[in-house]
Structures are given as C-alpha cells and as structure tokens.
Design a protein around this motif. Structure first.
Motif, PDB file in Angstrom:
ATOM      1  N   LEU A 176       0.836  -1.198   0.000  1.00 25.28           N
ATOM      2  CA  LEU A 176       0.000   0.000   0.000  1.00 25.28           C
ATOM      3  C   LEU A 176       0.872   1.249   0.000  1.00 25.28           C
ATOM      4  CD1 LEU A 176      -2.527  -1.103   2.778  1.00 25.28           C
ATOM      5  CD2 LEU A 176      -2.943  -1.085   0.310  1.00 25.28           C
ATOM      6  N   PRO A 177       0.428   2.314  -0.654  1.00 23.25           N
ATOM      7  CA  PRO A 177       1.199   3.562  -0.606  1.00 23.25           C
ATOM      8  C   PRO A 177       1.139   4.179   0.786  1.00 23.25           C
ATOM      9  CG  PRO A 177      -0.902   3.914  -1.715  1.00 23.25           C
ATOM     10  CD  PRO A 177      -0.796   2.436  -1.486  1.00 23.25           C
ATOM     11  N   ALA A 178       2.246   4.746   1.218  1.00 21.21           N
ATOM     12  CA  ALA A 178       2.266   5.389   2.529  1.00 21.21           C
ATOM     13  C   ALA A 178       1.484   6.689   2.490  1.00 21.21           C
ATOM     14  CB  ALA A 178       3.708   5.655   2.953  1.00 21.21           C
ATOM     15  N   PRO A 179       0.771   7.017   3.538  1.00 26.08           N
ATOM     16  CA  PRO A 179       0.064   8.301   3.587  1.00 26.08           C
ATOM     17  C   PRO A 179       1.027   9.472   3.422  1.00 26.08           C
ATOM     18  CG  PRO A 179      -0.676   6.855   5.347  1.00 26.08           C
ATOM     19  CD  PRO A 179       0.522   6.193   4.735  1.00 26.08           C
ATOM     20  N   ALA A 180       0.575  10.518   2.774  1.00 28.18           N
ATOM     21  CA  ALA A 180       1.433  11.674   2.504  1.00 28.18           C
ATOM     22  C   ALA A 180       1.689  12.489   3.763  1.00 28.18           C
ATOM     23  CB  ALA A 180       0.790  12.551   1.430  1.00 28.18           C
ATOM     24  N   GLU A 181       0.739  12.508   4.695  1.00 30.52           N
ATOM     25  CA  GLU A 181       0.842  13.358   5.871  1.00 30.52           C
ATOM     26  C   GLU A 181       1.121  12.527   7.126  1.00 30.52           C
ATOM     27  OE1 GLU A 181       0.833  16.521   5.493  1.00 30.52           O
ATOM     28  OE2 GLU A 181       0.199  16.520   3.379  1.00 30.52           O
ATOM     29  N   GLU A 182       1.805  13.162   8.080  1.00 30.84           N
ATOM     30  CA  GLU A 182       2.016  12.521   9.371  1.00 30.84           C
ATOM     31  C   GLU A 182       0.703  12.431  10.146  1.00 30.84           C
ATOM     32  OE1 GLU A 182       5.578  13.423  11.813  1.00 30.84           O
ATOM     33  OE2 GLU A 182       5.884  15.041  10.356  1.00 30.84           O
ATOM     34  N   PHE A 183       0.640  11.466  11.043  1.00 24.20           N
ATOM     35  CA  PHE A 183      -0.476  11.365  11.967  1.00 24.20           C
ATOM     36  C   PHE A 183      -0.065  11.977  13.304  1.00 24.20           C
ATOM     37  CE2 PHE A 183      -1.463   6.980   9.906  1.00 24.20           C
ATOM     38  CZ  PHE A 183      -1.942   7.612   8.767  1.00 24.20           C
ATOM     39  N   ARG A 184      -1.035  12.343  14.092  1.00 20.78           N
ATOM     40  CA  ARG A 184      -0.810  12.681  15.490  1.00 20.78           C
ATOM     41  C   ARG A 184      -1.068  11.419  16.300  1.00 20.78           C
ATOM     42  NH1 ARG A 184       1.729  16.204  18.981  1.00 20.78           N
ATOM     43  NH2 ARG A 184       0.511  16.511  20.907  1.00 20.78           N
ATOM     44  N   VAL A 185      -0.116  11.035  17.118  1.00 21.99           N
ATOM     45  CA  VAL A 185      -0.257   9.858  17.974  1.00 21.99           C
ATOM     46  C   VAL A 185      -0.160  10.318  19.427  1.00 21.99           C
ATOM     47  CG1 VAL A 185       0.665   7.597  18.591  1.00 21.99           C
ATOM     48  CG2 VAL A 185       0.743   8.372  16.206  1.00 21.99           C
ATOM     49  N   GLU A 186      -1.180  10.027  20.201  1.00 19.44           N
ATOM     50  CA  GLU A 186      -1.222  10.383  21.621  1.00 19.44           C
ATOM     51  C   GLU A 186      -1.548   9.136  22.431  1.00 19.44           C
ATOM     52  OE1 GLU A 186      -4.041  13.538  22.105  1.00 19.44           O
ATOM     53  OE2 GLU A 186      -2.772  15.026  21.085  1.00 19.44           O
ATOM     54  N   LEU A 187      -0.586   8.703  23.243  1.00 19.98           N
ATOM     55  CA  LEU A 187      -0.731   7.458  23.990  1.00 19.98           C
ATOM     56  C   LEU A 187      -0.431   7.689  25.466  1.00 19.98           C
ATOM     57  CD1 LEU A 187       1.215   5.205  21.463  1.00 19.98           C
ATOM     58  CD2 LEU A 187      -1.275   5.404  21.677  1.00 19.98           C
ATOM     59  N   THR A 188      -1.168   7.023  26.305  1.00 21.74           N
ATOM     60  CA  THR A 188      -0.991   7.149  27.751  1.00 21.74           C
ATOM     61  C   THR A 188      -0.071   6.049  28.248  1.00 21.74           C
ATOM     62  OG1 THR A 188      -3.225   8.051  27.939  1.00 21.74           O
ATOM     63  CG2 THR A 188      -2.162   7.293  29.966  1.00 21.74           C
ATOM     64  N   GLY A 189       1.071   6.456  28.828  1.00 20.57           N
ATOM     65  CA  GLY A 189       2.035   5.498  29.341  1.00 20.57           C
ATOM     66  C   GLY A 189       1.572   4.828  30.615  1.00 20.57           C
ATOM     67  N   PRO A 190       2.311   3.807  31.068  1.00 21.47           N
ATOM     68  CA  PRO A 190       1.898   3.031  32.248  1.00 21.47           C
ATOM     69  C   PRO A 190       1.761   3.865  33.516  1.00 21.47           C
ATOM     70  CG  PRO A 190       3.594   1.852  31.025  1.00 21.47           C
ATOM     71  CD  PRO A 190       3.505   3.216  30.419  1.00 21.47           C
ATOM     72  N   THR A 191       2.513   4.965  33.632  1.00 25.15           N
ATOM     73  CA  THR A 191       2.435   5.791  34.842  1.00 25.15           C
ATOM     74  C   THR A 191       1.542   7.008  34.646  1.00 25.15           C
ATOM     75  OG1 THR A 191       4.477   6.941  34.192  1.00 25.15           O
ATOM     76  CG2 THR A 191       4.691   5.038  35.660  1.00 25.15           C
ATOM     77  N   GLY A 192       0.807   7.063  33.521  1.00 26.09           N
ATOM     78  CA  GLY A 192      -0.132   8.138  33.290  1.00 26.09           C
ATOM     79  C   GLY A 192       0.381   9.285  32.449  1.00 26.09           C
ATOM     80  N   ASP A 193       1.657   9.272  32.083  1.00 26.07           N
ATOM     81  CA  ASP A 193       2.199  10.323  31.223  1.00 26.07           C
ATOM     82  C   ASP A 193       1.636  10.189  29.821  1.00 26.07           C
ATOM     83  OD1 ASP A 193       3.722  11.207  33.323  1.00 26.07           O
ATOM     84  OD2 ASP A 193       5.538  10.149  32.698  1.00 26.07           O
ATOM     85  N   LEU A 194       1.477  11.318  29.134  1.00 28.14           N
ATOM     86  CA  LEU A 194       1.020  11.317  27.754  1.00 28.14           C
ATOM     87  C   LEU A 194       2.224  11.361  26.831  1.00 28.14           C
ATOM     88  CD1 LEU A 194      -1.556  11.377  25.981  1.00 28.14           C
ATOM     89  CD2 LEU A 194      -1.289  13.879  25.892  1.00 28.14           C
ATOM     90  N   TRP A 195       2.334  10.377  25.963  1.00 29.87           N
ATOM     91  CA  TRP A 195       3.422  10.312  24.988  1.00 29.87           C
ATOM     92  C   TRP A 195       2.861  10.740  23.636  1.00 29.87           C
ATOM     93  CZ3 TRP A 195       5.083   4.641  26.457  1.00 29.87           C
ATOM     94  CH2 TRP A 195       5.563   4.631  27.779  1.00 29.87           C
ATOM     95  N   THR A 196       3.474  11.748  23.033  1.00 29.00           N
ATOM     96  CA  THR A 196       2.921  12.315  21.799  1.00 29.00           C
ATOM     97  C   THR A 196       3.941  12.285  20.678  1.00 29.00           C
ATOM     98  OG1 THR A 196       3.585  14.575  22.399  1.00 29.00           O
ATOM     99  CG2 THR A 196       1.405  13.830  23.119  1.00 29.00           C
ATOM    100  N   TYR A 197       3.428  12.116  19.463  1.00 29.28           N
ATOM    101  CA  TYR A 197       4.252  12.057  18.257  1.00 29.28           C
ATOM    102  C   TYR A 197       3.478  12.721  17.128  1.00 29.28           C
ATOM    103  CZ  TYR A 197       6.223   8.385  21.167  1.00 29.28           C
ATOM    104  OH  TYR A 197       6.752   7.690  22.235  1.00 29.28           O
ATOM    105  N   GLY A 198       4.188  13.406  16.244  1.00 28.32           N
ATOM    106  CA  GLY A 198       3.542  14.004  15.090  1.00 28.32           C
ATOM    107  C   GLY A 198       2.956  15.377  15.383  1.00 28.32           C
ATOM    108  N   PRO A 199       2.548  16.079  14.325  1.00 30.30           N
ATOM    109  CA  PRO A 199       2.035  17.449  14.480  1.00 30.30           C
ATOM    110  C   PRO A 199       0.776  17.489  15.336  1.00 30.30           C
ATOM    111  CG  PRO A 199       2.471  16.918  12.168  1.00 30.30           C
ATOM    112  CD  PRO A 199       2.571  15.639  12.912  1.00 30.30           C
TER     113      PRO A 199
END
Length: 260
Positions: A176-199
């Motif tokens: 499959l072709p890769a998407p042209a734009e980045e995604f925003r990824v927001e995940l909650t770590g085991p201790t409750g911190d928010l881990w974020t990636y992308g615009p």
C-alpha cells in the motif's frame, strides 16, 4: 532515553522469568502457533546473532539476508526450530552470550553508523530499540504461556517509538502507498504520562493506552481487543496493519473470542 540500559533491564527481567524453568516448562506452548517457550528464546538468540553479524560484518550479513529473502515465509520459523531442539540450558546460555556480545558491539559502534537489516537499515539506537521491542514481545508470549502477568513499564516508550517510526514500512509490506501526511499519535504510558508524536494539528490521529498500541504494533493482540482508536481513514487503516518488526506480517492473532 537510555535504550542500552533499558534493553539490558528488559532482557534481565525475561531471563529471570525463564532461568529457573524446568525442562517440561520449556516445552509449553505459547500464543504463537507452533512455538514453545524454547522456540521463543531460541528465536531471540538467533536474531541477536543476526544483529551482531550485521553490526560486525555487513557483507556476511548481506549473504544471510539473501537466504532469508529466498524463503520469507519460512526463515524465521526455521531459525527458531533449529535452536529449539537444543537442551534448554544450551538455549539459555546461547541467548545470554549473544545478547551480551551484541550489547558490547552496539555500544562500541559510532553513533551515526547504519547497519543493514531485513527491513530498512538501522542506526545504532534503532538496532538496540528493535532488540528491546522483540525481547518485550516474545517475553509477553512466554509470560502468557506461564500465566504470569508482567506489569508494563516506561520501557514501552521504546516500543511505541519504533511502532510509530515504522508506519510507512507497514504500509509498504502490505503493498500500500504510505500516507502523505504525518499522523498525530497520543498514547498514555503506564504511569499516566502522555506520549505524543507528530504534528499537534494533524487531522488524522491515533489515541489510546501505550500498552495496547505496543500489543498492536508487535501483533500480539487483535485490534478488536484493544483500546486504540483512530480518527481518519489512513490512520484507521494503519491500525489494521501496524507492524514494528521486519519481515512478513504473518497472520497475526485472532480476536479473543475466536482464539482456539
């Protein structure tokens, strides 16, 4: 993030889990079809040897990679099977020696070096991150076989990172072709911190618990059983095919209600 120290700690925790098992327990079936605990540790030892070869002798590794490409659906299983027939004490000793040799080689390598691999080339840090990811994923299978719960730790941040960075690779593996734009990824770590990636303002997003994303990206659980959510058609498609490891995707795990 101290990926080298975290890789050592992840390996030591798994070592403590399997180090005192009796021979019968090494033969227990794990959630990976056809794989026992012996197969799981033998696979880690085999992959550590391959990584050490890639780091220390790229030309020799290229020859091994060619053999893998000639049998993409079999080479991982065959490597595990060849190791699993050995006595458990030998499997364990091989894994310990191999991971320690790889750790020394990675720590001695110049930081900007890139090594060949079965997928995209790997930097020093990426190779260590990939080894941590596999150690955690196969450790999860072993813990499931033993009915042991391993509490998640912030070392999962490394698994998340490689899962996010391999987004385009996952699309490519599925043709499959890769998407042209980045995604925003927001995940909650085991201790409750928010881990974020992308615009922050990306229109397509992935959210949920970091543990669930790691299970998804290592294909240790079916999407239907996880609390990871997507917003946008490409992000939604990614959750069906996310893959943090090199090689073919395999069948993945069925939903819990469909498991044998």
């Amino acid at each position: 993030m101290d990926v080298f120290g975290d890789l050592e700690r992840e390996s030591e925790e798994l070592d403590a889990l399997v180090g005192e098992l009796c021979e019968e327990q090494w033969a227990l079936a794990t959630p990976a079809v056809g794989w026992t605990i012996a197969h799981q540790i033998a696979h880690l030892a085999w992959t550590d040897r391959s990584a050490l070869l890639a780091v220390t002798d790229p030309d020799a590794f290229a020859w091994e990679a060619e053999k893998a490409l000639a049998a993409p659906d079999r080479f991982v299983d065959e490597g595990a099977e060849q190791g699993a027939v050995r006595p458990p004490a030998r499997i364990l000793a091989d894994w310990r020696a191999g991971r320690q040799a790889l750790a020394r080689a990675l720590e001695a390598a110049p930081a900007r070096t890139r090594f060949p691999w079965y997928g995209p080339p790997m930097s020093v840090a990426s190779m260590a991150t990939a080894r941590l990811m596999e150690t955690w994923a196969h450790g999860r299978d072993i813990a499931d076989a033993l009915a042991v719960v391993r509490p998640p730790t912030d070392r999962l941040r490394h698994v998340v990172r490689i899962g996010v960075r391999t987004r385009d690779f996952a699309f490519g593996v599925h043709g499959l072709p890769a998407p042209a734009e980045e995604f925003r990824v927001e995940l909650t770590g085991p201790t409750g911190d928010l881990w974020t990636y992308g615009p922050e303002d990306a229109p397509q997003r992935v959210t949920g618990p970091a543990l669930d994303f790691c299970l998804l990206a290592t294909r240790r659980a079916h999407r239907a059983d996880l609390a990871v959510r997507a917003q946008g058609p490409d992000a939604d498609r990614w959750l069906d095919i996310a893959q943090a490891f090199a090689g073919p995707p395999g069948a993945g795990r069925p939903p819990e209600g469909d498991a044998p």
